[in-house]
Design a protein around this motif. Structure first.
Motif, short mmCIF file in Angstrom:
data_model
loop_
_atom_site.label_atom_id
_atom_site.label_comp_id
_atom_site.label_asym_id
_atom_site.label_seq_id
_atom_site.Cartn_x
_atom_site.Cartn_y
_atom_site.Cartn_z
N ASP A 52 -37.80 57.59 -85.33
CA ASP A 52 -39.01 57.42 -86.14
C ASP A 52 -39.37 58.72 -86.85
OD1 ASP A 52 -39.28 54.78 -85.48
OD2 ASP A 52 -40.89 55.10 -84.00
N ASP A 53 -39.29 59.82 -86.13
CA ASP A 53 -39.63 61.10 -86.73
C ASP A 53 -38.67 61.44 -87.87
OD1 ASP A 53 -41.30 63.59 -86.59
OD2 ASP A 53 -39.29 64.45 -86.38
N ARG A 54 -37.41 61.19 -87.67
CA ARG A 54 -36.43 61.47 -88.74
C ARG A 54 -36.66 60.56 -89.93
NH1 ARG A 54 -31.46 64.59 -87.20
NH2 ARG A 54 -32.06 65.48 -85.21
N ALA A 55 -36.96 59.30 -89.68
CA ALA A 55 -37.24 58.37 -90.79
C ALA A 55 -38.50 58.81 -91.54
CB ALA A 55 -37.40 56.95 -90.27
N ASN A 56 -39.53 59.22 -90.80
CA ASN A 56 -40.76 59.71 -91.44
C ASN A 56 -40.49 60.98 -92.25
OD1 ASN A 56 -42.30 57.61 -90.44
ND2 ASN A 56 -42.98 58.76 -88.66
N THR A 57 -39.65 61.85 -91.72
CA THR A 57 -39.31 63.08 -92.44
C THR A 57 -38.59 62.74 -93.74
OG1 THR A 57 -39.16 64.34 -90.39
CG2 THR A 57 -38.01 65.24 -92.29
N LYS A 58 -37.64 61.81 -93.66
CA LYS A 58 -36.91 61.40 -94.87
C LYS A 58 -37.85 60.78 -95.90
CE LYS A 58 -32.41 60.60 -92.75
NZ LYS A 58 -31.39 59.61 -92.41
N ARG A 59 -38.77 59.94 -95.42
CA ARG A 59 -39.74 59.32 -96.35
C ARG A 59 -40.63 60.37 -96.99
NH1 ARG A 59 -41.49 55.74 -92.09
NH2 ARG A 59 -39.69 54.46 -91.73
N ALA A 60 -41.10 61.32 -96.20
CA ALA A 60 -41.98 62.37 -96.73
C ALA A 60 -41.26 63.21 -97.77
CB ALA A 60 -42.50 63.24 -95.59
N SER A 116 -43.60 74.66 -104.30
CA SER A 116 -44.33 73.92 -103.25
C SER A 116 -43.45 72.85 -102.63
CB SER A 116 -45.58 73.27 -103.84
OG SER A 116 -46.47 74.22 -104.30
N SER A 117 -42.68 72.18 -103.47
CA SER A 117 -41.80 71.12 -102.98
C SER A 117 -40.74 71.69 -102.05
CB SER A 117 -41.15 70.40 -104.16
OG SER A 117 -40.25 69.42 -103.70
N ARG A 118 -40.13 72.79 -102.45
CA ARG A 118 -39.12 73.41 -101.59
C ARG A 118 -39.72 73.84 -100.25
NH1 ARG A 118 -37.51 75.69 -106.45
NH2 ARG A 118 -38.60 77.64 -105.96
N GLU A 119 -40.92 74.42 -100.29
CA GLU A 119 -41.59 74.85 -99.06
C GLU A 119 -41.91 73.66 -98.16
OE1 GLU A 119 -43.32 77.25 -96.17
OE2 GLU A 119 -42.01 77.76 -97.85
N ARG A 122 -38.72 72.36 -96.59
CA ARG A 122 -38.25 73.26 -95.54
C ARG A 122 -39.07 73.06 -94.26
NH1 ARG A 122 -39.74 77.48 -93.20
NH2 ARG A 122 -41.50 77.92 -94.54
N GLU A 123 -40.40 72.95 -94.41
CA GLU A 123 -41.26 72.73 -93.24
C GLU A 123 -40.94 71.41 -92.55
OE1 GLU A 123 -45.24 72.94 -94.70
OE2 GLU A 123 -45.19 75.12 -94.94
N ASP A 126 -37.62 71.81 -90.72
CA ASP A 126 -37.80 72.65 -89.54
C ASP A 126 -38.47 71.85 -88.42
OD1 ASP A 126 -36.65 74.83 -90.73
OD2 ASP A 126 -38.54 75.88 -91.15
N HIS A 127 -39.51 71.11 -88.77
CA HIS A 127 -40.20 70.28 -87.76
C HIS A 127 -39.25 69.27 -87.15
CE1 HIS A 127 -43.00 67.55 -85.86
NE2 HIS A 127 -42.47 66.58 -86.55
N SER A 128 -38.46 68.62 -87.98
CA SER A 128 -37.55 67.59 -87.49
C SER A 128 -36.50 68.20 -86.57
CB SER A 128 -36.86 66.91 -88.68
OG SER A 128 -35.99 65.90 -88.24
N HIS A 129 -35.98 69.37 -86.93
CA HIS A 129 -34.96 69.99 -86.08
C HIS A 129 -35.56 70.51 -84.78
CE1 HIS A 129 -32.43 70.75 -89.91
NE2 HIS A 129 -32.26 69.54 -89.45
N LYS A 130 -36.77 71.03 -84.84
CA LYS A 130 -37.41 71.56 -83.63
C LYS A 130 -37.82 70.44 -82.68
CE LYS A 130 -39.12 75.81 -85.70
NZ LYS A 130 -40.32 76.52 -86.19
N LEU A 131 -38.18 69.29 -83.23
CA LEU A 131 -38.62 68.18 -82.37
C LEU A 131 -37.51 67.76 -81.41
CD1 LEU A 131 -40.80 66.08 -81.66
CD2 LEU A 131 -39.67 64.57 -83.29
#
Length: 157
Positions: A52-60, A116-119, A122-123, A126-131
């Motif tokens: 779910d987190d990865r899917a949410n990251t991809k959607r975001a 802003s988009s690149r930042e 990246r965030e 990073d969140h997805s990998h750290k989770l």
């Protein structure tokens, strides 16, 4: 007639039935270290949370890319309109300065949105990998805590 486990005798000596045995002391642990059913459900929940987190990251990230593209497209149209306007020969100097200022702001907006988009991307990554690492460390801690507490219970008994 039903077989009964009660034996009635007229003797006073103790009677032992043939199939009876001396009870063995239980050498195993009283409670299993883990419940396979519950552990399976926990693992399934963890896997679902990561997915779910990865899917949410991809959607975001996809939504951010689309938003940035819309802003850049809008700024490109502003720039093209300003360039067409600047080609006019009868354009007063004040209007020319306004158009150049507008083009500068559109260019700054495009650069800001891109940064802003690149930042943001990246965030999110990073969140997805750290989770994944956080969940893995939590499970290791849980397993070590479970085994340690089982060992403490055994030592206390």
């Amino acid at each position: 007639m039903e077989n009964s486990n009660i034996v009635v005798t007229g003797r006073t000596a103790p009677v032992a039935r043939r199939e009876s045995q001396m009870p063995d002391a239980q050498t195993g642990q009283y409670y299993p270290a883990y419940d396979a059913k519950r552990t399976g459900k926990l693992v399934d929940e963890v896997i679902a949370a990561v997915k779910d987190d990865r899917a949410n990251t991809k959607r975001a990230i996809s939504a951010d890319i689309a938003s940035t593209a819309r802003v850049q497209n809008q700024n490109d149209r502003v720039m093209a309109a300003c360039e067409r306007e600047l080609r006019r020969r009868d354009l007063p100097d004040e209007r020319r300065d306004e158009l150049l200022d507008r083009m500068s702001r559109a260019d700054d907006s495009t650069a800001f949105e891109s940064a802003s988009s690149r930042e943001f991307q990246r965030e999110q990554l990073d969140h997805s990998h750290k989770l994944s690492w956080k969940i893995l460390l939590f499970l290791v801690g849980l397993a070590v805590g479970g085994i340690g507490s089982t060992a403490l219970v055994r030592a206390a008994a």
